[in-house]
Write an enzyme that holds these catalytic residues in place. Structure first.
Site, PDB file in Angstrom:
ATOM      1  N   ASP A 616      46.235  22.842  56.457  1.00 17.89           N
ATOM      2  CA  ASP A 616      46.444  23.728  55.323  1.00 17.89           C
ATOM      3  C   ASP A 616      46.490  25.184  55.778  1.00 17.89           C
ATOM      4  O   ASP A 616      46.683  26.085  54.994  1.00 17.89           O
ATOM      5  CB  ASP A 616      45.395  23.530  54.226  1.00 17.89           C
ATOM      6  CG  ASP A 616      43.971  23.707  54.730  1.00 17.89           C
ATOM      7  OD1 ASP A 616      43.792  24.148  55.883  1.00 17.89           O
ATOM      8  OD2 ASP A 616      43.036  23.411  53.976  1.00 17.89           O
ATOM      9  N   ASP A 617      46.287  25.419  57.071  1.00 21.06           N
ATOM     10  CA  ASP A 617      46.480  26.736  57.660  1.00 21.06           C
ATOM     11  C   ASP A 617      47.776  26.781  58.460  1.00 21.06           C
ATOM     12  O   ASP A 617      47.984  27.687  59.268  1.00 21.06           O
ATOM     13  CB  ASP A 617      45.310  27.099  58.579  1.00 21.06           C
ATOM     14  CG  ASP A 617      44.051  27.429  57.795  1.00 21.06           C
ATOM     15  OD1 ASP A 617      42.969  27.292  58.372  1.00 21.06           O
ATOM     16  OD2 ASP A 617      44.159  27.799  56.620  1.00 21.06           O
TER      17      ASP A 617
END
Length: 746
Positions: A616-617
């Site tokens: 999610d980064d």
């Protein structure tokens, strides 16, 4: 590739190491290394090419080590240095261990590693059984030593190691070491928040203290399987409390003493403890924090949710606050010093099954309630001890310091259990690493003659902002191994850590692992192979990492994708407490047949692994998957950038844009020219597609007191969702958030 010089011509002299970085032209600076090393590397290379081992599916990404100079890889262009002989610079691709270091290391060559690794994946039960046999077991485990189901399509996910074996991790940490002659060896060197406050305990003294607390807990009704919540700062009483619970078979749940009362209450409600252990207050720098008030509020909130705790055992931390100023509830609150020391210094051990729970450690999910990661006893004991021994090349004479708090998994595995299972002397530090100034770490290193120093990249980058004089005014000659944990370390920070802190003579164990894994998964082994600054290198014994695409198909060779693990390892967590369905859905259903780490990873042509951050980064810009860690590393390589944090934001054209929060070197003014220079640096190092859409000046970044950057908050600021910032109570400096909001349009 240039042809290396022959042995005979240069015997006894020094010659240039003739492999150059791909980015260099041949006339760039060439590092010199000893002739004997050049020749041995080259001869080793040809020998290994002649004797190349047959590979199978399990070994395909590590056997490449044997095809390369010194077993590291056939680098078509290579620039290298050897430990202790030169500084690492941006031209250096590789840092080789010195002959002297390798000779004394537990794993001294790629060949030895590969032999051990091969057995660990081809015969995991036999490999780990041999290691487990080095510990004390009241009863041997059943056969086979492990059983697992990693594929939800075949039934419930299940992992078991050494099932049926009876042991006790506290006994193996303390009694076993005392019986082997280490009774008078220092177990804990304690350094208080304020300089001059220090204490220590031998293994014998530590056992006495643990037994007294174990007896007290039994006396107030704590039994095998009961939960005990521990909300303490880094006093010696924190590892004492963990070991005391383990001795009687109780399940400890350490909550970082920086979480808010609401967060603490959530954990209390979930695990329903018999006892909460805390202290009245703690000093962090010059500031006193009243922990007991936080616990009182949490217990009141828990009671509203139907969970009452009968005993709150409170340690008087008189250096922070006298007991007279502490709020008190009679009948529930008990002073540690008034009761615990009165109990006997011997306590019978509760022998537990290897698969009985040892501890719960809650990790914050992005949404919903925290996840209670459950680790069991036997496999975790064997794995944490073994990873500690090999990843730090631990020797009995070492003094080891990990700066992590026991409120996190690092403090469990590599402050308390892993080191003490090896009989190590451990430094426990109550304070903050920049108080009273940025030289505090190195003052402690010199005071206790620390040989192994393990910390987070965030701290490294923070100290980089300060003058090197804070480091160089101290000796640090005792240091021999450095370590990095918590997030990918960018190459420039790696080099500063190596060059300045380690004087270019200490290898860096840049470890990748998770709360869920219990111990290191991908890590350098000092002395075994060359290191690449910023790479976690190769898998630990028994660990089988794979990189898959969006469809779950394994990708071979040089690639980027989702990092997964196939097959279990002893330290793996067994479930999420009370929610096995969430356990399967989160970790095993995204890619059937694999454990999904949630991290992105690149593997280079030489088989080295590079963690790119949480998935999610990972930002998807016009179809390009860009790891935030990669962009951050490029930004920090700019001489005027001290630290950077990158998040993704919605972009009407590209889908996602890159939003970078940048902290400048002390004294450097903000300017449009500098903004453009930073963007140009990223364009040059990664490509135009990775250029940040926004540079947000940041006097500081929102971090927890353990140094973790709260990217959730940064995303909300970048997206202008200021009414959704959420709980900021765990931040070390909450005012940073207001500063960032004020600078949003600058």
């Amino acid at each position: 590739m240039q042809t290396p010089v022959s042995n005979s011509k240069f015997v006894g002299s020094r010659v240039p190491f003739l492999f150059l970085n791909n980015k260099q032209s041949p006339d760039r600076r060439i590092t010199s290394i000893s002739t004997s090393c050049v020749c041995s590397i080259w001869n080793n290379y040809h020998y290994k090419r002649r004797t190349r081992m047959a590979t199978d599916n399990k070994l395909r990404h590590v056997t490449s080590m044997l095809e390369l100079p010194s077993g590291a890889g056939k680098f078509s262009a290579l620039h290298a240095v050897i430990l202790g002989e030169a500084l690492a610079s941006e031209e250096n691709d590789l840092i080789f261990p010195s002959d002297d270091f390798a000779r004394q290391a537990h794993v001294s060559s790629p060949q030895q590693y590969l032999e051990m690794y091969k057995r660990s994946v081809e015969d995991p039960a036999g490999f780990w059984s041999d290691i487990a046999s080095q510990f004390y077991w009241k009863k041997k485990w059943d056969q086979p030593a492990c059983s697992e189901n990693f594929d939800f399509r075949k039934g419930n996910i299940s992992i078991q190691w050494f099932k049926g074996g009876l042991t006790n991790i506290c006994y193996n940490c303390l009694d076993r070491n005392i019986e082997s002659g280490n009774a008078d060896k220092i177990a804990i060197y304690w350094e208080g928040n304020d300089p001059g406050l220090e204490d220590s305990l031998t293994y014998s003294q530590l056992l006495d203290r643990v037994c007294q607390l174990s007896n007290y807990l039994k006396d107030v009704g704590v039994k095998k399987g009961d939960a005990v919540v521990i909300y303490l700062p880094m006093l010696m009483e924190l590892p004492i409390a963990m070991l005391a619970c383990a001795r009687i078979g109780a399940v400890h749940s350490v909550v970082f003493a920086g979480f808010s009362s609401e967060s603490l209450a959530q954990r209390i409600v979930d695990c329903k403890p018999k006892v909460v252990i805390t202290c009245n207050a703690v000093k962090r720098g010059a500031k006193a924090i009243h922990l007991k008030d936080i616990v009182d509020a949490a217990l009141a909130e828990s009671a509203k949710n139907g969970i009452s705790v009968d005993v709150c055992l409170t340690y008087e931390n008189e250096n922070a606050m006298k007991r007279e100023g502490t709020k008190w509830q009679e009948g529930r609150d008990v002073w540690w010093q008034d009761f615990v020391p009165k109990y006997p210094t011997t306590c019978e051990v509760e022998w537990v099954d290897a698969e009985d729970p040892l501890f719960l450690l809650y990790t914050s999910g992005s949404t919903g309630k925290p996840k209670g990661v459950l680790h069991t006893t036997g496999g975790y004991m064997v794995y944490s001890a073994t990873t500690f021994k090999y990843a730090f090349d631990y020797k009995p004479s070492d003094v080891y310091w990990c700066t992590a708090d026991c409120g996190w998994i690092t403090g469990h595995s590599y402050v308390t259990y892993g080191p003490m299972l090896n009989g190590a002397s451990v430094v426990v530090f109550e304070g903050t690493p920049t108080y009273p100034d940025a030289g505090r770490c190195w003052d402690i290193v010199d005071k206790f003659k620390v040989t192994i120093f393990y910390t987070a990249p965030t701290l490294v980058r923070s100290l980089m902002r300060e003058s090197d004089k804070f480091v160089t005014r101290y000796s640090r000659k005792s240091l021999r191994v450095l370590g990095s944990v918590g997030e990918p370390i960018n190459p420039s920070a790696w080099r500063w850590f190596f060059n300045v802190v380690g004087d270019s003579r200490c290898p860096i164990s840049d470890t990748w692992w998770q709360t869920e894994t219990g111990g290191f998964m991908i890590t350098p082994l000092p002395g075994a192979w060359p290191q690449k600054p910023g790479s976690a290198t190769f898998p630990f014994f028994g660990v089988q990492p794979v990189i898959v695409d969006e469809k779950g198909v394994e990708i071979e060779g040089e690639c980027s994708g989702y990092l997964c693990l196939k097959s279990s390892w002893p330290g793996a967590f067994r479930t999420l407490y009370g929610d096995h369905e969430r356990y399967e859905t989160t970790y095993f259903k995204p890619f059937a047949g694999y454990y999904f780490t949630g991290d992105g990873c690149s593997r280079d042509k030489d088989g080295y692994h590079w963690l790119t951050g949480r998935v999610d980064d990972v930002i998807n810009v016009s179809g390009h998957r860009i790891g935030t860690a990669e962009v951050e590393s490029a930004l920090v390589s700019h001489p005027k950038c001290a630290e950077a944090a990158v998040v993704g934001v919605e972009h009407e054209v590209k889908g996602q844009g890159i939003y970078a929060f940048v902290t400048l070197v002390e004294g450097e003014p903000y300017s449009e020219e500098l903004r453009k220079s930073l963007i140009l640096t990223v364009r040059k190092q990664i490509g135009a597609f990775a250029a940040p859409d926004k540079i947000h000046w940041a006097p500081g970044l929102p971090k927890t007191r353990s140094g973790k950057i709260m990217r959730r908050i940064l995303r909300k600021i970048a997206s202008k969702q200021l009414d959704e910032l959420g709980d900021t109570s765990t931040l070390a400096e909450p005012h940073v958030v207001e500063q960032l909001i004020e600078l949003a349009d600058c």
